[in-house]
Structures are given as C-alpha cells and as structure tokens.
Design a protein around this motif. Structure first.
Motif, PDB file in Angstrom:
ATOM      1  N   PHE A  95       0.838  -1.195   0.000  1.00 17.33           N
ATOM      2  CA  PHE A  95       0.000   0.000   0.000  1.00 17.33           C
ATOM      3  C   PHE A  95       0.870   1.240   0.000  1.00 17.33           C
ATOM      4  O   PHE A  95       1.933   1.269   0.605  1.00 17.33           O
ATOM      5  N   VAL A  96       0.401   2.290  -0.671  1.00 17.50           N
ATOM      6  CA  VAL A  96       1.112   3.559  -0.730  1.00 17.50           C
ATOM      7  C   VAL A  96       0.556   4.443   0.385  1.00 17.50           C
ATOM      8  O   VAL A  96      -0.602   4.854   0.332  1.00 17.50           O
ATOM      9  N   LYS A 102      -3.963   4.060  -3.654  1.00 18.51           N
ATOM     10  CA  LYS A 102      -2.990   3.413  -4.538  1.00 18.51           C
ATOM     11  C   LYS A 102      -2.390   2.169  -3.884  1.00 18.51           C
ATOM     12  O   LYS A 102      -1.924   2.215  -2.751  1.00 18.51           O
ATOM     13  N   ILE A 103      -2.411   1.063  -4.651  1.00 20.82           N
ATOM     14  CA  ILE A 103      -1.876  -0.224  -4.198  1.00 20.82           C
ATOM     15  C   ILE A 103      -1.083  -0.836  -5.346  1.00 20.82           C
ATOM     16  O   ILE A 103      -1.479  -0.720  -6.507  1.00 20.82           O
ATOM     17  N   PHE A 104       0.025  -1.490  -5.027  1.00 16.85           N
ATOM     18  CA  PHE A 104       0.793  -2.247  -6.013  1.00 16.85           C
ATOM     19  C   PHE A 104       0.754  -3.713  -5.634  1.00 16.85           C
ATOM     20  O   PHE A 104       0.695  -4.061  -4.454  1.00 16.85           O
ATOM     21  N   LEU A 105       0.784  -4.581  -6.648  1.00 18.03           N
ATOM     22  CA  LEU A 105       0.967  -6.005  -6.362  1.00 18.03           C
ATOM     23  C   LEU A 105       1.939  -6.594  -7.368  1.00 18.03           C
ATOM     24  O   LEU A 105       2.048  -6.141  -8.497  1.00 18.03           O
ATOM     25  N   PHE A 142       7.991   8.384   1.580  1.00 13.77           N
ATOM     26  CA  PHE A 142       7.766   9.812   1.362  1.00 13.77           C
ATOM     27  C   PHE A 142       7.391  10.148  -0.068  1.00 13.77           C
ATOM     28  O   PHE A 142       6.847  11.205  -0.346  1.00 13.77           O
ATOM     29  N   ASP A 143       7.695   9.249  -0.996  1.00 12.47           N
ATOM     30  CA  ASP A 143       7.424   9.469  -2.413  1.00 12.47           C
ATOM     31  C   ASP A 143       6.704   8.235  -2.954  1.00 12.47           C
ATOM     32  O   ASP A 143       7.330   7.253  -3.310  1.00 12.47           O
ATOM     33  N   GLY A 144       5.399   8.294  -3.016  1.00 15.07           N
ATOM     34  CA  GLY A 144       4.597   7.146  -3.418  1.00 15.07           C
ATOM     35  C   GLY A 144       4.776   6.711  -4.854  1.00 15.07           C
ATOM     36  O   GLY A 144       4.255   5.681  -5.268  1.00 15.07           O
ATOM     37  N   ALA A 145       5.523   7.468  -5.659  1.00 13.92           N
ATOM     38  CA  ALA A 145       5.780   7.092  -7.053  1.00 13.92           C
ATOM     39  C   ALA A 145       7.046   6.243  -7.185  1.00 13.92           C
ATOM     40  O   ALA A 145       7.294   5.670  -8.238  1.00 13.92           O
ATOM     41  N   THR A 146       7.838   6.142  -6.108  1.00 15.15           N
ATOM     42  CA  THR A 146       9.063   5.348  -6.127  1.00 15.15           C
ATOM     43  C   THR A 146       8.780   3.977  -5.526  1.00 15.15           C
ATOM     44  O   THR A 146       8.360   3.874  -4.371  1.00 15.15           O
ATOM     45  N   VAL A 147       8.992   2.946  -6.347  1.00 15.42           N
ATOM     46  CA  VAL A 147       8.681   1.571  -5.961  1.00 15.42           C
ATOM     47  C   VAL A 147       9.921   0.710  -6.184  1.00 15.42           C
ATOM     48  O   VAL A 147      10.637   0.883  -7.172  1.00 15.42           O
ATOM     49  N   ASP A 160       8.533   6.240 -11.423  1.00 13.70           N
ATOM     50  CA  ASP A 160       7.387   6.782 -12.149  1.00 13.70           C
ATOM     51  C   ASP A 160       6.143   5.895 -12.002  1.00 13.70           C
ATOM     52  O   ASP A 160       5.477   5.563 -12.967  1.00 13.70           O
ATOM     53  N   ASP A 161       5.851   5.518 -10.774  1.00 16.89           N
ATOM     54  CA  ASP A 161       4.655   4.719 -10.474  1.00 16.89           C
ATOM     55  C   ASP A 161       4.658   3.342 -11.127  1.00 16.89           C
ATOM     56  O   ASP A 161       3.607   2.783 -11.433  1.00 16.89           O
ATOM     57  N   GLY A 162       5.836   2.798 -11.369  1.00 19.92           N
ATOM     58  CA  GLY A 162       5.938   1.448 -11.912  1.00 19.92           C
ATOM     59  C   GLY A 162       5.924   1.362 -13.423  1.00 19.92           C
ATOM     60  O   GLY A 162       5.936   0.265 -13.965  1.00 19.92           O
ATOM     61  N   ALA A 163       5.930   2.491 -14.120  1.00 23.34           N
ATOM     62  CA  ALA A 163       5.892   2.458 -15.589  1.00 23.34           C
ATOM     63  C   ALA A 163       7.198   1.979 -16.186  1.00 23.34           C
ATOM     64  O   ALA A 163       7.207   1.258 -17.184  1.00 23.34           O
TER      65      ALA A 163
END
Length: 166
Positions: A95-96, A102-105, A142-147, A160-163
């Motif tokens: 979870f972000v 926003k959630i990533f899996l 702190f930066d939800g776009a960095t994964v 960039d949000d996983g792009a």
C-alpha cells in the motif's frame, strides 16, 4: 527490505494474519458467494492493521475483506487475463501510505500491477524481465511514485509509479 511496523501493532497483526489464514482454511463463504476454502493464499496484506484485508491467491486472483476475513469479495478486475497463465500467483501486495487509494501487487511471473481506486480495478504497469518472480515490493514512504521490486535477479527501482524500471 523490511517493512516498518510499530512494535505495539505486532501482536494485533499476528492475530489478524492468523485469523485470515484460519478463515481461508475453514472456507467461510463470502457475501458474494465466494469462498477461500481450498484456495492457496500466497499474499496477505492490510493497509491499516485493522479489518481491511487483501488476499492474493494462486490462479484465483485477489480477494478483499472489510470485516477481518469473515467474508470475501473478488477484487480482480484487470487481473483476470493473468489467471489464464500457468502457475500465476500474487507474491506481494503493498500500500502507498501517501495515497490511500494506490496499491501495487507483484506476481511470480514478474508482473507489477497498480490500482488507483483502492483495489476496485487493476492495470498492468510493467513486466520486469527476470528469471523468476517479484518476491517483495516496497514503496518509498515519502514518495509514493518510487517503488522497489526484489527479484531473483536483483533489486529493481521505478520512480514513475511502476511504468519503467532500472
């Protein structure tokens, strides 16, 4: 990478995980007629340590519970095409914290999916070329776009949000 958890929440999270696993084993029927009985749960996560749970499964998609695992509903919109792949399963759900929607899996096939509507729908953001799967995902606090994605072939990073992944 370790996830930071408040020490005071560890006993509650342990009970929450055990309760969810027992629900899966006993197969309580969901409100929508779904059951986790006989389903291999491969990832389990809670955004708040409370009653909200997401359960990733082996070739069955993703399930959601808002009542601590007493009932489940499917949350696989956008993931259904993945279920046709041989041996597909969800390996991690993250979870972000800077964006509650926003959630990533990650999957054992190297796919990263993102939801921007609290898991109601999913989009494939990337297929990381790896000899195995994605075994852990972490989002910068702190930066939800960095994964970050931990794989059999090392650590990958997206800003960039996983792009795209390096």
């Amino acid at each position: 990478m370790a996830r930071l958890i408040k020490r005071s929440l560890i006993p509650a999270l342990g009970l929450l995980v055990m309760a969810a696993l027992v629900v899966g084993i006993r197969g309580l029927t969901a409100q929508e007629g779904l059951s986790l009985e006989g389903v291999r749960v491969t990832a389990l996560a809670s955004p708040d340590g409370g009653d909200t749970l997401f359960a990733g499964t082996n070739q069955q998609g993703l399930f959601f519970s808002s009542n601590g695992g007493r009932s489940w509903s499917a949350r696989s919109s956008g993931l259904n095409a993945m279920r046709d792949l041989v041996r597909f399963y969800v390996t991690d759900i993250v979870f972000v914290h800077t964006d509650p929607y926003k959630i990533f899996l990650g999957t054992n096939q190297g796919h990263v999916h993102r939801s921007t509507d609290a898991g109601a729908s999913w989009e494939l953001t990337a297929h990381i070329r790896t000899s195995g799967g994605i075994w852990d995902l972490e989002v910068d606090a702190f930066d939800g776009a960095t994964v970050y994605a931990a794989t059999d072939d090392g650590l990958f990073k997206s800003t960039d949000d996983g792009a795209s992944w390096d």
